[in-house]
Motif scaffolding. Structure first.
Motif, PDB file in Angstrom:
ATOM      1  N   LEU A  93       5.552 -15.069  26.818  1.00 59.70           N
ATOM      2  CA  LEU A  93       5.193 -13.661  26.983  1.00 59.70           C
ATOM      3  C   LEU A  93       3.800 -13.516  27.581  1.00 59.70           C
ATOM      4  O   LEU A  93       3.552 -12.640  28.413  1.00 59.70           O
ATOM      5  N   SER A  94       2.879 -14.384  27.165  1.00 65.78           N
ATOM      6  CA  SER A  94       1.512 -14.298  27.689  1.00 65.78           C
ATOM      7  C   SER A  94       1.457 -14.661  29.168  1.00 65.78           C
ATOM      8  O   SER A  94       0.503 -14.301  29.862  1.00 65.78           O
ATOM      9  N   ARG A  95       2.473 -15.380  29.643  1.00 65.66           N
ATOM     10  CA  ARG A  95       2.517 -15.799  31.046  1.00 65.66           C
ATOM     11  C   ARG A  95       3.561 -15.016  31.837  1.00 65.66           C
ATOM     12  O   ARG A  95       3.952 -15.417  32.924  1.00 65.66           O
ATOM     13  N   THR A  96       4.002 -13.906  31.305  1.00 61.91           N
ATOM     14  CA  THR A  96       4.963 -13.054  32.003  1.00 61.91           C
ATOM     15  C   THR A  96       4.230 -12.129  32.959  1.00 61.91           C
ATOM     16  O   THR A  96       3.276 -11.450  32.568  1.00 61.91           O
ATOM     17  N   GLY A 153       6.673 -19.317  31.238  1.00 59.33           N
ATOM     18  CA  GLY A 153       6.535 -17.893  31.495  1.00 59.33           C
ATOM     19  C   GLY A 153       7.690 -17.341  32.299  1.00 59.33           C
ATOM     20  O   GLY A 153       8.619 -18.054  32.691  1.00 59.33           O
ATOM     21  N   VAL A 154       7.625 -16.037  32.551  1.00 59.62           N
ATOM     22  CA  VAL A 154       8.679 -15.332  33.278  1.00 59.62           C
ATOM     23  C   VAL A 154       8.044 -14.495  34.378  1.00 59.62           C
ATOM     24  O   VAL A 154       7.039 -13.829  34.156  1.00 59.62           O
ATOM     25  N   THR A 155       8.633 -14.548  35.548  1.00 59.44           N
ATOM     26  CA  THR A 155       8.221 -13.671  36.637  1.00 59.44           C
ATOM     27  C   THR A 155       9.283 -12.593  36.796  1.00 59.44           C
ATOM     28  O   THR A 155      10.453 -12.895  37.064  1.00 59.44           O
ATOM     29  N   LEU A 156       8.897 -11.348  36.605  1.00 60.91           N
ATOM     30  CA  LEU A 156       9.810 -10.209  36.738  1.00 60.91           C
ATOM     31  C   LEU A 156       9.774  -9.733  38.190  1.00 60.91           C
ATOM     32  O   LEU A 156       8.707  -9.413  38.722  1.00 60.91           O
ATOM     33  N   VAL A 157      10.939  -9.707  38.830  1.00 58.52           N
ATOM     34  CA  VAL A 157      11.026  -9.314  40.235  1.00 58.52           C
ATOM     35  C   VAL A 157      11.879  -8.058  40.354  1.00 58.52           C
ATOM     36  O   VAL A 157      13.096  -8.108  40.148  1.00 58.52           O
TER      37      VAL A 157
END
Length: 329
Positions: free
Chosen positions: A11-14, A208-212
């Protein structure tokens, strides 16, 4: 159901991307245009795009024919907004990756046999795929790119305010009606129903997650590259307005002539123009004559062929009105 198990580190790396992905939008547009029953805001777009389809686009559209599967190599990890750079990533796809992704689908009957040369890594098939992607982009995505970008920016502004006011938890809870976000002890689960898999559980393990955000994607899609963050592409909330070009260039010149102008950026021959745009040689000659008379291109003989190039006025018009123009390598 696809479930993402996220740790506090994840979450901190989203992060939330601020721009759409050129190839993600292209692939989703390819699937949308081949499917029936589009949403209201895409109905007119689909009709216009289907009317503009040509045989030269088939090598790409063959790969877009299934709603529950799309080749991973056509959405490489970069997911950038620059079409030329994204196409260069596709060009670098190893032959073994093409075989692993396409051969089983051909054998299962999901793809037609004519995809075989591409599955074998044939250079000519690779070239035809690139030209098909450029040609389809010129009618399905390029003319609408400004509108797509503006819609994505508006969505990001909403997410950014939510992040500032309430944190990433609120952003994920409100990301999409297709998604469900819930804390489970020391971790968090983000789950959704997906046509691409059932009972799948993924974890970034601290990547982490990258939201596109995406205009054309109909439902959330996960792209998992082990070397980088897990990517979650999600559909932005649809606008009630019909998808418009956002630029008068296609209306001013006509879609085919605008595509010819864009293709002239690479100083092609007349036959190359005809192949890329998907028109006859005679039609390409007529369009280049009109553009030349308007001072937008120049033409010169190079041996038996005639090559065309943009004039400074043509370059300026293309930059202002056709941001989808790309260089083919």
């Amino acid at each position: 159901m696809v479930t993402l198990r996220l740790t506090a580190t994840d979450l901190s790396r989203t992060v939330l991307r601020s721009a759409p992905s050129a190839l993600l939008e292209l692939g989703a547009a390819g699937q949308r245009v081949l499917q029936s029953g589009p949403p209201a805001h895409l109905a007119a777009w689909r009709a216009r795009t289907r009317a503009a389809l040509t045989a030269s686009m088939r090598p790409y559209l063959d790969l877009c024919r299934r709603s529950d599967w799309f080749p991973d190599f056509l959405t490489p990890p970069g997911l950038g907004s620059d079409l030329a750079e994204a196409l260069a990533e596709v060009d670098r796809t190893p032959a073994e990756v093409l075989a692993a992704e396409l051969r089983p689908r051909i054998e299962a009957g999901d793809l037609p046999g004519r995809v075989g040369p591409l599955a074998a890594g044939d250079p000519g098939a690779r070239r035809l795929l690139r030209e098909a992607m450029v040609a389809f982009h010129a009618v399905a995505v390029g003319p609408y790119w400004r509108t797509v970008v503006a819609a994505v920016h508006a969505d990001q502004a909403v997410r950014g305010r939510a992040l500032a006011d309430a944190g990433i938890d609120r952003v994920l809870r409100d990301l999409s009606p297709h998604l469900r976000f819930a804390p489970t002890g020391r971790s968090y689960e983000l789950s959704y129903e997906c046509a691409f898999g059932a009972g799948v559980v993924l974890s970034p393990h601290g990547r982490g997650v990258t939201l596109v955000p995406s205009y054309f994607v109909p439902q959330p899609v996960v792209l998992d590259d082990p070397t980088g963050p897990l990517v979650l592409a999600y559909p932005i909330r649809p606008t009630r307005r019909e998808l418009a070009t956002g630029t008068p260039l296609a209306d001013l010149l006509g879609r085919t002539r605008a595509a010819v102008l864009a293709a002239a950026a690479d100083t092609p021959t007349t036959s190359q123009l005809a192949r890329v745009v998907g028109v006859s040689l005679a039609s390409a000659s007529q369009h280049t004559a009109t553009l030349r008379a308007a001072g937008l291109i120049t033409s010169h003989r190079a041996g038996p062929a005639v090559r065309h190039a943009l004039t400074p006025l043509g370059e300026q018009l293309l930059r202002a009105g056709a941001p989808a123009a790309v260089s083919r390598r």
